[in-house]
Write an enzyme that holds these catalytic residues in place. Structure first.
Site, PDB file in Angstrom:
ATOM      1  N   ALA A 119      14.312  -7.732 -24.833  1.00  0.00           N
ATOM      2  CA  ALA A 119      13.070  -8.124 -24.929  1.00  0.00           C
ATOM      3  C   ALA A 119      12.354  -6.832 -24.783  1.00  0.00           C
ATOM      4  O   ALA A 119      12.668  -6.518 -23.541  1.00  0.00           O
ATOM      5  CB  ALA A 119      12.193  -9.278 -24.921  1.00  0.00           C
ATOM      6  N   GLY A 183      26.602  -5.399   4.056  1.00  0.00           N
ATOM      7  CA  GLY A 183      26.011  -6.044   4.210  1.00  0.00           C
ATOM      8  C   GLY A 183      26.218  -7.400   5.011  1.00  0.00           C
ATOM      9  O   GLY A 183      26.541  -8.202   4.100  1.00  0.00           O
ATOM     10  N   GLY A 185      23.961 -10.651   5.047  1.00  0.00           N
ATOM     11  CA  GLY A 185      23.271 -11.407   4.377  1.00  0.00           C
ATOM     12  C   GLY A 185      24.029 -12.842   3.855  1.00  0.00           C
ATOM     13  O   GLY A 185      25.035 -13.043   3.832  1.00  0.00           O
ATOM     14  N   GLY A 271      21.383  -7.003  -0.643  1.00  0.00           N
ATOM     15  CA  GLY A 271      20.452  -7.140  -1.345  1.00  0.00           C
ATOM     16  C   GLY A 271      20.042  -7.949  -2.702  1.00  0.00           C
ATOM     17  O   GLY A 271      20.695  -6.680  -3.466  1.00  0.00           O
ATOM     18  N   ARG A 272      18.356  -8.214  -3.275  1.00  0.00           N
ATOM     19  CA  ARG A 272      18.451  -8.114  -4.633  1.00  0.00           C
ATOM     20  C   ARG A 272      17.450  -7.350  -5.228  1.00  0.00           C
ATOM     21  O   ARG A 272      16.340  -7.911  -4.122  1.00  0.00           O
ATOM     22  CB  ARG A 272      18.869  -9.488  -5.244  1.00  0.00           C
ATOM     23  CG  ARG A 272      20.841  -9.600  -5.486  1.00  0.00           C
ATOM     24  CD  ARG A 272      20.659 -11.097  -6.070  1.00  0.00           C
ATOM     25  NE  ARG A 272      20.447 -11.502  -7.518  1.00  0.00           N
ATOM     26  CZ  ARG A 272      21.010 -10.780  -8.278  1.00  0.00           C
ATOM     27  NH1 ARG A 272      22.345 -10.181  -8.364  1.00  0.00           N
ATOM     28  NH2 ARG A 272      20.526 -10.764  -9.701  1.00  0.00           N
ATOM     29  N   ALA A 319      16.448 -19.878  -6.680  1.00  0.00           N
ATOM     30  CA  ALA A 319      16.624 -20.780  -7.654  1.00  0.00           C
ATOM     31  C   ALA A 319      15.425 -21.714  -8.488  1.00  0.00           C
ATOM     32  O   ALA A 319      14.920 -21.845  -8.812  1.00  0.00           O
ATOM     33  CB  ALA A 319      17.676 -21.509  -7.930  1.00  0.00           C
ATOM     34  N   HIS A 443      24.208 -45.506   8.631  1.00  0.00           N
ATOM     35  CA  HIS A 443      25.455 -45.099  10.016  1.00  0.00           C
ATOM     36  C   HIS A 443      26.197 -45.781   9.253  1.00  0.00           C
ATOM     37  O   HIS A 443      27.014 -46.465   8.365  1.00  0.00           O
ATOM     38  CB  HIS A 443      25.717 -45.955  11.142  1.00  0.00           C
ATOM     39  CG  HIS A 443      26.072 -46.098  12.036  1.00  0.00           C
ATOM     40  ND1 HIS A 443      26.621 -45.194  13.136  1.00  0.00           N
ATOM     41  CD2 HIS A 443      27.278 -46.635  11.616  1.00  0.00           C
ATOM     42  CE1 HIS A 443      27.146 -44.989  13.249  1.00  0.00           C
ATOM     43  NE2 HIS A 443      27.898 -46.087  12.639  1.00  0.00           N
TER      44      HIS A 443
HETATM   45  C1  LIG Z   1      26.347 -14.465  -5.885  1.00  0.00           C
HETATM   46  C2  LIG Z   1      24.200 -15.413  -5.687  1.00  0.00           C
HETATM   47  C3  LIG Z   1      24.498 -16.699  -4.903  1.00  0.00           C
HETATM   48  C4  LIG Z   1      23.668 -16.386  -4.884  1.00  0.00           C
HETATM   49  N1  LIG Z   1      23.693 -18.252  -4.688  1.00  0.00           N
HETATM   50  C5  LIG Z   1      21.934 -18.768  -4.283  1.00  0.00           C
HETATM   51  C6  LIG Z   1      21.789 -20.106  -4.287  1.00  0.00           C
HETATM   52  O1  LIG Z   1      22.893 -20.687  -3.421  1.00  0.00           O
HETATM   53  N2  LIG Z   1      20.821 -21.353  -4.816  1.00  0.00           N
HETATM   54  C7  LIG Z   1      20.020 -20.393  -5.264  1.00  0.00           C
HETATM   55  O2  LIG Z   1      18.684 -21.202  -4.779  1.00  0.00           O
HETATM   56  N3  LIG Z   1      19.779 -18.789  -5.497  1.00  0.00           N
HETATM   57  C8  LIG Z   1      21.453 -18.087  -4.543  1.00  0.00           C
HETATM   58  N4  LIG Z   1      21.004 -16.784  -6.016  1.00  0.00           N
HETATM   59  C9  LIG Z   1      19.512 -16.511  -6.554  1.00  0.00           C
HETATM   60  C10 LIG Z   1      19.695 -17.306  -7.869  1.00  0.00           C
HETATM   61  O3  LIG Z   1      20.035 -16.736  -8.792  1.00  0.00           O
HETATM   62  C11 LIG Z   1      17.984 -16.305  -8.330  1.00  0.00           C
HETATM   63  O4  LIG Z   1      17.490 -16.407  -7.243  1.00  0.00           O
HETATM   64  C12 LIG Z   1      17.627 -16.640  -9.756  1.00  0.00           C
HETATM   65  O5  LIG Z   1      18.755 -17.086 -10.236  1.00  0.00           O
HETATM   66  C13 LIG Z   1      16.725 -16.624 -10.221  1.00  0.00           C
HETATM   67  O6  LIG Z   1      16.293 -17.016 -11.148  1.00  0.00           O
HETATM   68  P1  LIG Z   1      15.434 -16.506 -12.656  1.00  0.00           P
HETATM   69  O7  LIG Z   1      14.783 -17.583 -13.689  1.00  0.00           O
HETATM   70  O8  LIG Z   1      13.620 -15.305 -11.750  1.00  0.00           O
HETATM   71  O9  LIG Z   1      16.613 -14.874 -13.185  1.00  0.00           O
HETATM   72  P2  LIG Z   1      17.437 -14.611 -13.136  1.00  0.00           P
HETATM   73  O10 LIG Z   1      18.903 -15.894 -13.113  1.00  0.00           O
HETATM   74  O11 LIG Z   1      18.327 -13.486 -12.450  1.00  0.00           O
HETATM   75  O12 LIG Z   1      17.583 -14.693 -14.410  1.00  0.00           O
HETATM   76  C14 LIG Z   1      16.496 -13.380 -15.414  1.00  0.00           C
HETATM   77  C15 LIG Z   1      17.005 -13.464 -17.075  1.00  0.00           C
HETATM   78  O13 LIG Z   1      16.755 -12.713 -17.790  1.00  0.00           O
HETATM   79  C16 LIG Z   1      17.139 -11.925 -19.117  1.00  0.00           C
HETATM   80  N5  LIG Z   1      16.711 -11.242 -19.251  1.00  0.00           N
HETATM   81  C17 LIG Z   1      15.862  -9.682 -18.357  1.00  0.00           C
HETATM   82  N6  LIG Z   1      15.623  -8.597 -19.001  1.00  0.00           N
HETATM   83  C18 LIG Z   1      15.708  -9.363 -20.400  1.00  0.00           C
HETATM   84  C19 LIG Z   1      15.147  -8.928 -21.526  1.00  0.00           C
HETATM   85  N7  LIG Z   1      14.486  -7.873 -21.344  1.00  0.00           N
HETATM   86  N8  LIG Z   1      15.243  -9.202 -22.892  1.00  0.00           N
HETATM   87  C20 LIG Z   1      15.716 -10.501 -22.327  1.00  0.00           C
HETATM   88  N9  LIG Z   1      16.445 -11.799 -21.340  1.00  0.00           N
HETATM   89  C21 LIG Z   1      16.211 -10.594 -19.996  1.00  0.00           C
HETATM   90  C22 LIG Z   1      18.680 -11.545 -17.578  1.00  0.00           C
HETATM   91  O14 LIG Z   1      20.101 -11.661 -19.017  1.00  0.00           O
HETATM   92  C23 LIG Z   1      18.804 -13.060 -17.124  1.00  0.00           C
HETATM   93  O15 LIG Z   1      19.537 -14.028 -17.981  1.00  0.00           O
HETATM   94  C24 LIG Z   1      22.111 -17.082  -6.181  1.00  0.00           C
HETATM   95  C25 LIG Z   1      22.318 -14.815  -6.725  1.00  0.00           C
HETATM   96  C26 LIG Z   1      23.196 -14.398  -6.931  1.00  0.00           C
HETATM   97  C27 LIG Z   1      23.796 -13.006  -7.729  1.00  0.00           C
END
Ligand SMILES: Cc1cc2nc3c(=O)[nH]c(=O)nc-3n(C[C@H](O)[C@H](O)[C@H](O)COP(=O)(O)OP(=O)(O)OC[C@H]3O[C@@H](n4cnc5c(N)ncnc54)[C@H](O)[C@@H]3O)c2cc1C
Length: 464
Positions: A119, A183, A185, A271-272, A319, A443
């Protein structure tokens, strides 16, 4: 060019976006969601779920290997196990498919229209999507940006070849013999520990002088100890510099001296960052908070009718925060009065042992100038922990000294992630130490350590 109009358009179907769309559908809001990849986003496809699948496989393997080495006191013996990474990855992929198909089903059930493609905003009410069948224009009264986050790339260690992000690490065909993790983290350590258990020689390089810098030293000490037991070398205060082009060894600056680390894979987890590229942020000119899209307590951006949720809005990138924001925004769009009223967002590190932190740490609580009481109860005095060979760690409570209001609860120990719900509930409901101490905890469970920590803060722990 095809056109759709709707009341709500959600861009991105990660946990933030898909929860928002499901809730909006439940409330009868005419909703469209656009996703460039798979529904479920980072969380279901390359993040939370795949990483926890790999961690579980590694835990099971290490348990059997430990028994096979004759180190278990449980009276079990077995021969040395083997591990087939590609079968484990295939199992993880099946879980991902079940969950992503499940999300599609839930969206369909609520009559949410899913559009597949990238999008791009034309303006604050119009988005165009490049789909397989051509350009789709979507006009909406309200738009939610839920585009998530992407891994931070180091200019001197760009992704490609042996240099991988968590995404590639979760889809490897074989366990690397030598893995360097840049890293320390939570993502780096969760994956580093899993690969160490699967037999990789893991070296972790961290520029700061401590692991897991977001958690206090008391909480991270048991993890540091376990890293040592697993043979993971942790280099603190050491900066990655790049790859030696001839040998592919990782070059690091160890306090002024260059050191080489042999590695067949270099996992960069520094980091992200909010995903603010590729969807037309420039067209909207939204206010920012650093790189993130700035939002208020209703997740409104600086443009009327445009909301943002989840990782694109910055830390904490988790998440469950994205989901809670998504649910709230759907209700606002449906006309309900909502604003962000959560007291805390718990965070978990799925390391070995696990760490949970809900609310304020002792230092953070003291910084509020309130007089604070803290107490911890060790798992070494908890019967259930003993029966699971899980005596490392503790539960800690932090409360105001005057009225005993609980401000924070932390734990480190095997399986403590499952305690996070009761920690969150206690703080969200405004529990005082007496409420936790006065609640019967079954318990034998590790949860009794929570009750005992509260009793200890009140000066009368029973089992220590
Ligand atoms: C290895 C790893 C482990 C993790 N473990 C945990 C955990 O244990 N617990 C936890 O809470 N969090 C964890 N996280 C973080 C968690 O994944 C994110 O915080 C969460 O997914 C964020 O959700 P969101 O909906 O903001 O974005 P996202 O899950 O990143 O989803 C965004 C979506 O938007 C889509 N998108 C982007 N731009 C466009 C566009 N222009 N048009 C259409 N679609 C688009 C992408 O394809 C994607 O599917 C982890 C992350 C990683 C990388």
């Amino acid at each position: 060019m095809k056109e759709i109009t709707c009341k709500l358009l959600v861009v991105g179907a990660g946990p933030g976006g898909y929860v928002c769309a499901i809730r909006a559908g439940q409330l009868g809001v005419d909703t469209v969601i656009v996703e460039a990849k798979k529904p479920g986003g980072t969380c279901l496809t390359i993040g939370c779920i795949p990483s926890k699948a790999l961690i579980h496989a590694a835990d099971e393997f290490e348990k059997v290997a430990h028994i096979a080495a004759g180190k278990s006191p449980l009276g079990i013996s077995t021969s040395a196990p083997s591990f087939d990474m590609s079968r484990a990855v295939a199992w993880k992929d099946r879980i991902v498919s079940r969950l992503t198909n499940g999300v599609s089903g839930l969206l369909k059930k609520q009559s949410v229209k899913m559009v597949h493609g990238q999008a791009k905003f034309r303006d604050g009410k119009t988005v165009e999507v490049e789909t397989e069948t051509g350009t789709q224009i979507i006009r909406a009264e309200n738009i939610v940006i839920a585009t998530g986050s992407v891994p931070v790339e180091l200019s001197f260690l760009p992704f490609g070849g042996p240099v991988i992000s968590s995404t590639e690490a979760l889809a490897l065909g074989a366990v690397p013999k030598q893995l360097a993790v840049v890293g320390a983290g939570y993502i780096g350590l969760e994956l580093g520990i899993a690969f160490a258990k699967l037999g990789a020689k893991v070296t972790v390089v961290e520029a700061e002088n401590r692991i897991l810098p977001l958690y206090d030293a008391e909480l991270t000490r048991p993890v540091a100890k376990r890293l040592g037991e697993l043979g993971v070398e942790v280099l603190l205060g050491v900066k990655a510099q790049g790859l030696d082009p001839k040998t592919d060894q990782l070059l690091v600056d160890a306090k002024g001296e260059t050191r080489r680390i042999a590695a067949d894979k270099v996992l960069v987890t520094v980091g992200r960052k909010p995903n603010v590229e590729g969807w037309g942020l420039e067209e909207l000119d939204l206010d920012r908070s650093g790189r993130a899209v700035r939002i208020d307590e209703q997740c409104r951006t600086s443009m009327r009718g445009v909301y943002a949720i989840g990782d694109v809005t910055g830390e904490p990138m988790l998440a469950h925060r994205a989901m809670a924001q998504g649910e709230m925004v759907a209700e606002i769009v449906a006309g309900k009065k909502r604003s962000w009223d959560k007291r805390i967002i718990p965070a978990i590190c799925f390391t070995d042992p696990e760490i949970v932190s809900a609310g304020l740490s002792p230092d953070e609580a003291k910084a509020t100038k309130a007089e604070v009481v803290t107490a911890q109860f060790p798992f070494s005095a908890n019967g259930r922990a003993m029966t699971m060979l899980a005596e490392e760690g503790f539960v800690r409570v932090v409360a105001r000294a005057d009225n005993h209001l609980v401000l924070g609860i932390q734990a480190v120990g095997r399986g403590v992630s499952e305690l996070s719900a009761s920690f969150g509930l206690a703080i969200e409901m405004g529990a005082r130490l007496e409420d936790i101490a006065g609640t019967i905890h079954s318990h034998p469970t590790q949860g009794e350590a929570f009750q005992e920590a509260a009793l200890r803060a009140l000066g009368h722990a029973l089992h220590i």
